[in-house]
Scaffold this motif. Structure first.
Motif, short mmCIF file in Angstrom:
data_model
loop_
_atom_site.label_atom_id
_atom_site.label_comp_id
_atom_site.label_asym_id
_atom_site.label_seq_id
_atom_site.Cartn_x
_atom_site.Cartn_y
_atom_site.Cartn_z
N ALA A 29 0.86 -1.19 0.00
CA ALA A 29 0.00 0.00 0.00
C ALA A 29 0.90 1.24 0.00
CB ALA A 29 -0.93 0.00 1.20
N PRO A 30 1.73 1.40 -1.04
CA PRO A 30 2.83 2.37 -0.99
C PRO A 30 2.40 3.80 -0.73
CG PRO A 30 2.45 1.60 -3.23
CD PRO A 30 1.66 0.71 -2.33
N PHE A 31 1.29 4.22 -1.30
CA PHE A 31 0.89 5.62 -1.12
C PHE A 31 0.51 5.89 0.33
CE2 PHE A 31 -1.93 9.31 -1.46
CZ PHE A 31 -1.15 10.14 -2.24
N ILE A 32 -0.36 5.05 0.88
CA ILE A 32 -0.78 5.25 2.26
C ILE A 32 0.37 4.96 3.22
CG2 ILE A 32 -1.66 2.95 2.84
CD1 ILE A 32 -3.38 6.29 3.56
N SER A 33 1.26 4.01 2.87
CA SER A 33 2.42 3.73 3.71
C SER A 33 3.34 4.93 3.82
CB SER A 33 3.20 2.53 3.15
OG SER A 33 2.48 1.34 3.28
N LEU A 34 3.55 5.60 2.71
CA LEU A 34 4.41 6.78 2.73
C LEU A 34 3.76 7.95 3.46
CD1 LEU A 34 5.94 6.50 -0.83
CD2 LEU A 34 7.22 6.53 1.32
N LEU A 35 2.44 8.06 3.36
CA LEU A 35 1.76 9.13 4.09
C LEU A 35 1.76 8.87 5.59
CD1 LEU A 35 -1.41 9.87 1.90
CD2 LEU A 35 0.75 11.11 1.97
N VAL A 270 0.50 14.20 5.60
CA VAL A 270 -0.91 14.22 5.22
C VAL A 270 -1.44 15.66 5.21
CG1 VAL A 270 -3.24 13.48 5.86
CG2 VAL A 270 -1.31 11.91 6.13
N SER A 271 -1.17 16.40 6.30
CA SER A 271 -1.64 17.79 6.39
C SER A 271 -1.04 18.64 5.28
CB SER A 271 -1.27 18.37 7.77
OG SER A 271 -1.88 17.63 8.79
#
Length: 449
Positions: A29-35, A270-271
């Motif tokens: 889940a690379p995108f959410i993992s990086l966020l 995220v912010s």
């Protein structure tokens, strides 16, 4: 019947190398993992986050090579549990499978709660800047957002492995495109500033940096979601996909964090993204985060169900869980799905989404190292049987073990004591469970004498 004979015979490959590659990438889940993991890495390591990611990739590569070699030896599903069961001892096999239950639950739960958290943040930002965008109060409840993401992930798994694979492929390609585009965008914002991401002295390698490494293990380790899929794929394809995906994920993540370092960014990712891209960006981010969390959760519900099935076949868990319906152990899938939904919803209600993510992320990192130390020991044990032929594999297992133990030992003091208690408590419960099963087995033997 010996262990090698017992694990022969997979019922026929359902998943191709391409399927495994995208399921594994989806497990990252690379995108959410990086966020989520990436935000913690930036907080812990600052501008050294790219270097921490390089350390992560090196550690994961060593452990990935171990999985590559072991997956070619054992022609049965179950992954880490099966490796330990037939290479070490039944007791260590049971405890490895027991730990994998928590690992997959924590890792997949981190991604699901992270996806729900980003979705929540997106809704709040949209409402703040655009008050006319009315959000019913019920949809701001953390537990409900966790319920939505985990239920959708469970539904994909229960729809069948082929449906899961197709979903993983489409979403993974979209994510790779988005990550490269964002990295180039950050570099553009920095004025194309390129820099040396390596520490200037050994004193900069601190416990906080190693803690960032432990959290970062959650980014390129998607192969942990395909290791147990021997029931559904060719074992050689599992090993190849494991190496391919960790290199792809590690390089993408390093490039992403490097581009943020060019901006000297050290805040909440995220912010930042929500404020940087406005309404359209917030809606897009919310959509990607929701799908990414679902994708990661799906991969680990699928993996956990195969681990439970293998343990059930060996009577370490109730035998009913391995009963098949139309070729599927549907009860093990249902149990894995129910565990994910129940744990994530309850934790989100008690702790909130962000603390749920932090708690499960730490547990995932610690259990990641634990099960890989077990796998490394398994490889060393089987390599010793024919040491002249498998000396290289023995060396890989030894180095991987040393690196994993060092990272584990030096990072442990930086974790909240309650997270450490949960991690150690689960392992102790596993040993107690093994003792109970052994006593029950002895009693059964006495009864039938």
């Amino acid at each position: 019947m010996n262990g090698t004979e017992r694990v022969r015979g997979v019922t026929g490959a359902l998943l191709t190398f391409r399927d495994l590659l995208f399921i594994s990438f989806g497990g990252q889940a690379p995108f959410i993992s990086l966020l989520t993991f990436g935000t913690v890495m930036i907080i812990e390591a600052g501008v050294l986050a790219p270097f921490a990611m390089m350390m992560v990739t090196f550690t994961v590569l060593l452990n990935g090579l171990v999985v590559y070699y072991l997956s070619r030896r054992f022609k049965r599903g179950g992954g880490y549990y099966t490796y330990a069961l037939y290479s070490l001892t039944p007791r260590l096999g049971l405890n490895t499978g027991w730990s994998y239950i928590l690992y997959s639950l924590a890792y997949g739960g981190t991604l699901l709660s992270g996806g729900a958290y980003v979705l929540y943040q997106s809704l709040m930002v949209i409402h703040h800047y655009y008050p006319w965008f009315s959000i019913p109060t019920i949809f701001t409840q953390h537990w409900l957002l966790a319920l939505i993401t985990s239920t959708l992930a469970a539904a994909l798994v229960l729809s069948g492995v082929r449906v899961s694979a197709r979903y993983a492929e489409v979403m993974s390609i979209a994510e790779i495109t988005a990550l490269i585009a964002l990295s180039l965008f950050f570099l553009h914002d920095s004025g194309w500033k390129f820099y040396n991401p390596l520490p200037l002295s050994i004193s900069q390698i601190t416990p906080n940096l190693l803690a960032a490494v432990v959290f970062g293990l959650g980014i390129p380790t998607g192969y942990g979601s395909i290791a147990p899929l021997g029931y559904d794929a060719r074992l050689t394809d599992i090993g190849k996909a494991a190496i391919s995906v960790l290199l792809m994920g590690g390089l993408l993540a390093s490039f992403f964090l490097y581009s943020l370092g060019a901006l000297f960014f050290t805040g909440n990712l995220v912010s930042y993204l929500l404020s940087r891209f406005g309404l359209i960006g917030s809606l897009t981010l919310a959509f990607i985060a929701l799908n990414d969390g679902i994708l990661g959760g799906m991969a680990y519900i699928l993996a956990n169900s195969r681990n439970i099935r293998a343990m059930s076949e060996d009577r370490f868990l109730p035998g009913v869980l391995s009963m098949k319906w139309r070729g599927r152990a549907i009860l093990s899938e249902a149990l894995a799905a129910a565990l994910f939904i129940g744990v994530i919803v309850i934790l989100s209600h008690i702790l909130g989404l962000y603390l749920t993510f932090i708690t499960l992320g730490a547990l995932a990192g610690l259990n990641n190292l634990f099960i890989h130390i077990s796998a490394n020991a398994s490889l060393m044990r089987v390599s010793l049987r024919r040491i002249k032929k498998h000396a290289y594999e023995l060396l890989v297992g030894l180095i991987a073990t040393l690196v994993s133990i060092i990272v584990f030992a030096y990072s442990l003091p930086s974790f909240n004591k309650y997270i450490v208690y949960m991690f150690l408590g689960w392992i102790i419960l596993g040993f107690l469970y093994a003792e109970i099963l052994e006593i029950m087995g002895e009693l059964e033997t006495e009864i039938h004498k």
